[in-house]
Motif scaffolding. Structure first.
Motif, PDB file in Angstrom:
ATOM      1  N   ASP A 222       0.749  -1.102   0.027  1.00  0.00           N
ATOM      2  CA  ASP A 222      -0.045   0.038   0.019  1.00  0.00           C
ATOM      3  C   ASP A 222       0.652   1.476   0.195  1.00  0.00           C
ATOM      4  N   GLN A 225       2.278   1.723  -3.867  1.00  0.00           N
ATOM      5  CA  GLN A 225       1.274   2.321  -4.538  1.00  0.00           C
ATOM      6  C   GLN A 225       0.998   3.873  -4.037  1.00  0.00           C
ATOM      7  N   ARG A 229       1.198   7.120  -6.698  1.00  0.00           N
ATOM      8  CA  ARG A 229       0.173   7.921  -6.951  1.00  0.00           C
ATOM      9  C   ARG A 229       0.605   9.484  -6.695  1.00  0.00           C
ATOM     10  N   VAL A 236      -2.837   3.183 -10.704  1.00  0.00           N
ATOM     11  CA  VAL A 236      -1.836   2.470  -9.895  1.00  0.00           C
ATOM     12  C   VAL A 236      -2.576   1.352  -9.672  1.00  0.00           C
ATOM     13  N   CYS A 238      -1.622  -3.083  -8.139  1.00  0.00           N
ATOM     14  CA  CYS A 238      -0.598  -3.986  -7.686  1.00  0.00           C
ATOM     15  C   CYS A 238      -1.146  -5.650  -7.716  1.00  0.00           C
ATOM     16  N   TYR A 248       4.021  -3.541  -9.610  1.00  0.00           N
ATOM     17  CA  TYR A 248       3.302  -2.535  -9.561  1.00  0.00           C
ATOM     18  C   TYR A 248       3.257  -1.718 -10.904  1.00  0.00           C
ATOM     19  N   GLY A 250       1.542   1.352 -13.206  1.00  0.00           N
ATOM     20  CA  GLY A 250       0.901   2.980 -13.399  1.00  0.00           C
ATOM     21  C   GLY A 250       1.075   3.535 -14.851  1.00  0.00           C
TER      22      GLY A 250
END
Length: 253
Positions: A222, A225, A229, A236, A238, A248, A250
């Motif tokens: 978390d 991620q 962001r 984004v 995972c 991961y 994005g």
């Protein structure tokens, strides 16, 4: 780097195990450069043993699934001996371009034995490329060795063209204490032993012990991620395979 700074910017939590390796960012860079340079000749053997031979297939499959295609420009960050670079070259084809970035000259020397690509000696936090140069940024199992993930992710966004993709492959800490113990034994004890028995007994043991400790001290998914962001990445996400391998991803808006 003091513990509070490392906790806020680094890819590792403040962990007593890390104190045996370094106490500042300068020490971390010197130590890891030496570890990787020393282990470079035997790195591929140890890595293959770590992934039980599945690594090459998995990395190629991830790159394909995440959209790396012919004609694209790929930047492989922390490229090492080219374990992600090589399938990247195959996927972008002669119409594409591949750039390999790594701080270890020893690792890049091994990479150049495999494939002819542009190589840059440097860190993820200061990529020596102009803005908006690449379509895809990859990083294979090296996020734990980054000193400042916020600077690194900002650099990934900067060098990507609009719509470009980032894909960070990483080993994560299993939830089960038993699985964590088995993984630690496999990486820190079994892999160096098997690497020595194969005759490729370069200095991989200390690096693989460090690997195991960094997996234990790695940031939770978390947090990673959220850092992506915060850097400006959209969509984004995972995904996880076998409870250990994470991707991961994005896009640059």
């Amino acid at each position: 780097m003091n513990p509070s700074t490392q906790e806020s910017t680094g890819a590792l939590k403040s962990d007593p195990r890390m104190k045996q390796y370094f106490s500042s960012e300068d020490e971390r860079r010197r130590m890891t450069k030496t570890l990787f340079d020393d282990a470079a000749p035997g790195y591929d053997t140890a890595e293959s043993l770590t992934g039980l031979g599945s690594g090459a297939w998995y990395r190629r499959e991830v790159l394909m699934r995440m959209g790396l295609k012919k004609g694209m420009t790929l930047l492989d960050v922390a490229a090492g001996t080219g374990l992600v670079t090589v399938p990247g070259v195959e996927l972008v084809g002669p119409e594409g371009r591949v750039i390999a970035l790594d701080p270890s000259p020893g690792m890049l020397a091994e990479l150049r034995k495999k494939v002819a690509v542009e190589t840059l000696e440097g860190y993820a936090e200061a990529i020596p490329l102009p803005d908006a140069q690449v379509d895809f940024v990859s990083m294979g199992y090296a996020l734990r060795h980054v000193g400042d993930i916020h600077k690194a992710f900002a650099e990934y966004l900067r060098v990507l063209r609009p719509g470009g993709q980032v894909c960070i492959m990483e080993i994560s800490r299993p939830r089960s204490r038993l699985l964590r113990g088995l993984l630690s034994f496999h990486i820190a004890v079994l892999v160096p032993l098997l690497a020595r028995l194969t005759g490729r007994h370069a200095d991989v043991k200390r690096l693989w012990v460090y690997y195991g400790d960094t997996i234990e001290a790695a940031l939770d998914p978390d947090t990673i991620q959220e850092a992506l962001r915060r850097a400006g990445f959209a969509d984004v996400a995972c995904s996880v395979s076998l409870g250990i391998f994470r991707e991961y991803t994005g896009h640059k808006p």
